[in-house]
Design an enzyme around this catalytic site. Structure first.
Site, PDB file in Angstrom:
ATOM      1  N   THR A  46      -8.576   2.316 -19.778  1.00 50.33           N
ATOM      2  CA  THR A  46      -8.274   1.610 -18.550  1.00 50.33           C
ATOM      3  C   THR A  46      -9.639   1.989 -17.729  1.00 50.33           C
ATOM      4  OG1 THR A  46      -7.282   3.481 -17.330  1.00 50.33           O
ATOM      5  CG2 THR A  46      -5.668   2.113 -18.847  1.00 50.33           C
ATOM      6  N   SER A  64       2.644  10.247 -14.511  1.00 53.23           N
ATOM      7  CA  SER A  64       1.950  11.525 -14.528  1.00 53.23           C
ATOM      8  C   SER A  64       0.766  11.303 -15.465  1.00 53.23           C
ATOM      9  CB  SER A  64       2.672  12.577 -14.507  1.00 53.23           C
ATOM     10  OG  SER A  64       1.924  13.744 -14.227  1.00 53.23           O
ATOM     11  N   TYR A  96      -6.503  16.606  -8.043  1.00 51.93           N
ATOM     12  CA  TYR A  96      -5.506  15.599  -8.824  1.00 51.93           C
ATOM     13  C   TYR A  96      -4.527  16.159  -9.456  1.00 51.93           C
ATOM     14  CZ  TYR A  96      -4.493  11.912 -12.157  1.00 51.93           C
ATOM     15  OH  TYR A  96      -3.969  11.119 -13.228  1.00 51.93           O
ATOM     16  N   ASN A 127       3.754   3.823 -10.428  1.00 47.91           N
ATOM     17  CA  ASN A 127       2.391   3.968 -11.339  1.00 47.91           C
ATOM     18  C   ASN A 127       1.232   4.104 -10.307  1.00 47.91           C
ATOM     19  OD1 ASN A 127       0.935   3.079 -13.826  1.00 47.91           O
ATOM     20  ND2 ASN A 127       0.526   1.796 -12.513  1.00 47.91           N
ATOM     21  N   ASP A 165       0.893  -1.350  -0.067  1.00 48.19           N
ATOM     22  CA  ASP A 165      -0.013  -0.004  -0.111  1.00 48.19           C
ATOM     23  C   ASP A 165       0.938   1.058   0.112  1.00 48.19           C
ATOM     24  OD1 ASP A 165      -1.670   1.876   0.642  1.00 48.19           O
ATOM     25  OD2 ASP A 165      -2.660   1.323   2.404  1.00 48.19           O
ATOM     26  N   LYS A 224      -0.307  15.770  -9.081  1.00 53.89           N
ATOM     27  CA  LYS A 224       0.432  15.162 -10.303  1.00 53.89           C
ATOM     28  C   LYS A 224       1.503  16.595 -10.659  1.00 53.89           C
ATOM     29  CE  LYS A 224      -0.891  11.300 -10.942  1.00 53.89           C
ATOM     30  NZ  LYS A 224      -0.343  10.177 -11.006  1.00 53.89           N
TER      31      LYS A 224
END
Length: 285
Positions: free
Chosen positions: A185, A136, A150, A85, A57, A154
């Site tokens: 995805t 990123s 978010y 990732n 984690d 990043k």
């Protein structure tokens, strides 16, 4: 000689695809995922391909992540490529995010990669080789409505990686930032809105419309994650179509949509700088 890859967020999407591609290409892979039991199919595919599944984690404290890297390094004796990732996202107007949401997102998207990178660097330095990859997105360059949290994470990851690259290149360690566009995805399917939801005042605004666009785009993204993993792999190892870019670029933009958005951002920045030139130069003693 086969390299040893440590890939976080390998339970699905790009992480899983990259892990399987590296294994197919003859490399050793330690595929880290938060819950291998819940991601049993992914874990089995990694193991069948010859990889090692590693429970991790990335939001855990610095000490725990450091010990985890020690354990992982003992599997093959080293880590040559660290791919940060794993990530998460929460969308909504900036004023709606709770302290818990902000803290948890930064723990996963920023602190985790920072701590893992710290942990692998001594070994890479001693061998004078290695690669640190930070996954990123175009959101690491371009802020959009509902993506303030978010984007903040990043942007932070990219700032860290850019400065890092200038610290470690003389030790033979490469740094690569991968800025992804929209790939097919589960990212948008797993999209979470802030706990407070959209306040009435934001209904019909740019933020509300952005959330609707994200929901409508789920499962319709134009990007092929298999091709993205292949291009990433090529740039990292110096083979194939992306091979000539190995060690020559800091940022790898993947996806026409990401290229268009980041190009527009750069052009806007240049326009702002030119417009403010006289004011900028007026502040010297």
């Amino acid at each position: 000689m086969a390299s040893v890859w440590f890939i976080t967020g390998a339970s699905n999407g790009l992480g899983l695809t990259l892990a399987l591609h590296a294994l197919k290409s003859g490399h050793n892979v330690i595929a880290a995922m938060r819950n291998p039991t819940r991601s049993a199919d992914a874990a089995k595919s990694i193991e069948v391909a010859g990889g090692k599944v590693f429970q991790l984690d990335v939001s855990r404290p610095q000490g725990e992540l450091s010990k985890a890297i020690e354990t992982a390094e003992a599997i093959y004796g080293r880590i040559d490529v660290l791919v940060n990732n794993a990530g998460c996202s929460v969308f909504g107007p900036a004023e709606t995010f709770s302290e818990r949401e902000i803290t948890e997102l930064f723990q996963t998207n920023v602190f985790g990669p920072f701590y893992l990178t710290q942990a692998v660097l001594p070994g890479m330095r001693s061998r004078r080789s290695g690669t640190i990859v930070s996954v990123s997105s175009n959101g690491g360059q371009v802020g959009t409505p509902t993506c303030s949290l978010y984007a903040a994470s990043k942007f932070s990851l990219e700032g860290f990686s850019e400065a890092l690259s200038k610290e470690i290149s003389e030790f033979g360690i490469s740094t690569l930032i991968v800025e992804l566009g929209a790939f097919r995805t589960n990212f948008l399917h797993a999209m979470k809105a802030s706990e407070k939801g959209i306040p009435k005042a934001y209904q019909g605004t740019a933020a509300d419309q952005a959330l609707d666009r994200f929901k409508a785009a789920a499962g319709k993204q134009i990007g092929d994650p298999t091709k993205a993993a292949e291009r990433m792999f090529e740039v990292i190892v110096g083979e194939g179509q992306g091979g000539p870019l190995k060690g020559k670029i800091l940022r790898l933009v993947l996806g026409k949509d990401a290229h268009a958005r980041i190009t527009a951002k750069i052009e806007q920045q240049q326009s702002d700088m030119e417009a403010a030139r006289e004011v900028t130069f007026s502040t010297d003693l």
